[in-house]
Design an enzyme around this catalytic site. Structure first.
Site, PDB file in Angstrom:
ATOM      1  N   SER A   1      41.503  32.629  45.564  1.00 60.58           N
ATOM      2  CA  SER A   1      42.307  32.765  46.773  1.00 60.58           C
ATOM      3  C   SER A   1      42.138  31.526  47.638  1.00 60.58           C
ATOM      4  CB  SER A   1      41.864  33.997  47.563  1.00 60.58           C
ATOM      5  OG  SER A   1      42.450  34.024  48.851  1.00 60.58           O
TER       6      SER A   1
ATOM      7  N   TYR B   1      35.131  38.881  50.347  1.00 59.63           N
ATOM      8  CA  TYR B   1      36.324  38.463  49.604  1.00 59.63           C
ATOM      9  C   TYR B   1      36.266  36.969  49.363  1.00 59.63           C
ATOM     10  CZ  TYR B   1      41.257  37.887  48.375  1.00 59.63           C
ATOM     11  OH  TYR B   1      42.419  37.570  47.731  1.00 59.63           O
TER      12      TYR B   1
END
Length: 254
Positions: free
Chosen positions: A147, A160
């Site tokens: 990401s 995350y």
């Protein structure tokens, strides 16, 4: 897309980017084996690949559960007799879970551990069980999903971001260890992609992202799908150990 015909690709995760990828793989004549925590999501992804001209089978999968991961790989071998590639796209992105993923001071340790189990350990487990079969098939390709949060320095989404950074290291380890045996491993780093989950988690961020990035729109699942399919195909046989940002130029790291 060329270089996909009759390849068997295991998907760990469905929906959104996985669905966008299934369109390209199906059109190229590939077969997919899809596992997702919600089996209906996996079944929808398989239907997409079938509608596009490929084949597939779906299963329920908690990627953090080693036995379920092994069973998914065994299912692929039982159904199609080989594995040529692996696409890891699962992530713990339920809005209620994202809200708990805060910062080192405030985060609950159970939230930290669950995200590590899903987002990072799960990718290791799928690789652990898929790689021996990819080697038996004469080599192939693994694509992991990280990401742009890795590069953005976000004030929240702690685990995350941390786990996605760890996936980058996992990617390079696999590429270095198994490259001479014919396995390529790369990562794709999505920007803001308007999947269902992305819409739920982004809200006002859409306009803010549009102001900051060079591209005139945010991403679509097919934007990611075309890159992932390319990396899974024979067309990318000299690309390995790379992280490719597919984000409209949002993170140019210049």
């Amino acid at each position: 897309m060329e270089g996909l015909n009759d390849k068997v690709i295991v998907f760990a995760g469905a929906g959104g980017i996985a669905d966008g990828t299934a369109k390209f793989l199906g059109a190229g004549g590939a077969k997919i084996v899809v596992g997702d925590i919600v089996k209906e999501n996996a079944e929808r992804c398989v239907q997409i690949v079938k509608d596009a001209g490929g084949d597939g089978i779906a299963a329920a999968l908690d990627i953090a559960d080693e036995e379920q991961v092994k069973n998914l790989i065994d299912l692929a071998i039982a159904k199609f007799g080989k594995i040529n590639g692996l696409f890891n796209v699962a992530a713990n992105i339920h809005p209620q879970e994202v809200a708990k993923d805060t910062n080192p001071v405030d985060i609950d340790l159970d939230v930290w551990q669950r995200n590590i189990d899903i987002n990072l350990t799960g990718y290791m487990l799928t690789s652990k069980y898929a790689i021996p079969h990819i080697l038996k098939a004469g080599g192939g390709s693994i694509v992991n999903t990280i990401s742009d949060a890795v590069y953005a320095g976000m004030p929240d989404k702690l685990t995350y971001s941390v786990t996605k950074a760890g996936i980058g290291a996992l990617t390079r380890n696999i590429a270095a260890r198994f490259g001479k045996q014919g396995i390529r491993c790369n990562a794709v780093s999505p920007g803001l992609v308007l999947t269902e989950a992305g819409l739920q988690n982004s809200g006002h961020l859409v306009e803010m992202v549009l102001q900051m990035m060079p591209a005139p729109r945010v991403g679509k699942p097919e934007d990611m799908g075309s890159m992932v399919s390319f990396l899974l195909s024979d067309l990318s046989e000299w690309i390995t150990g790379q992280t490719i940002c597919v984000d409209g130029g949002a993170v140019m790291r210049t």
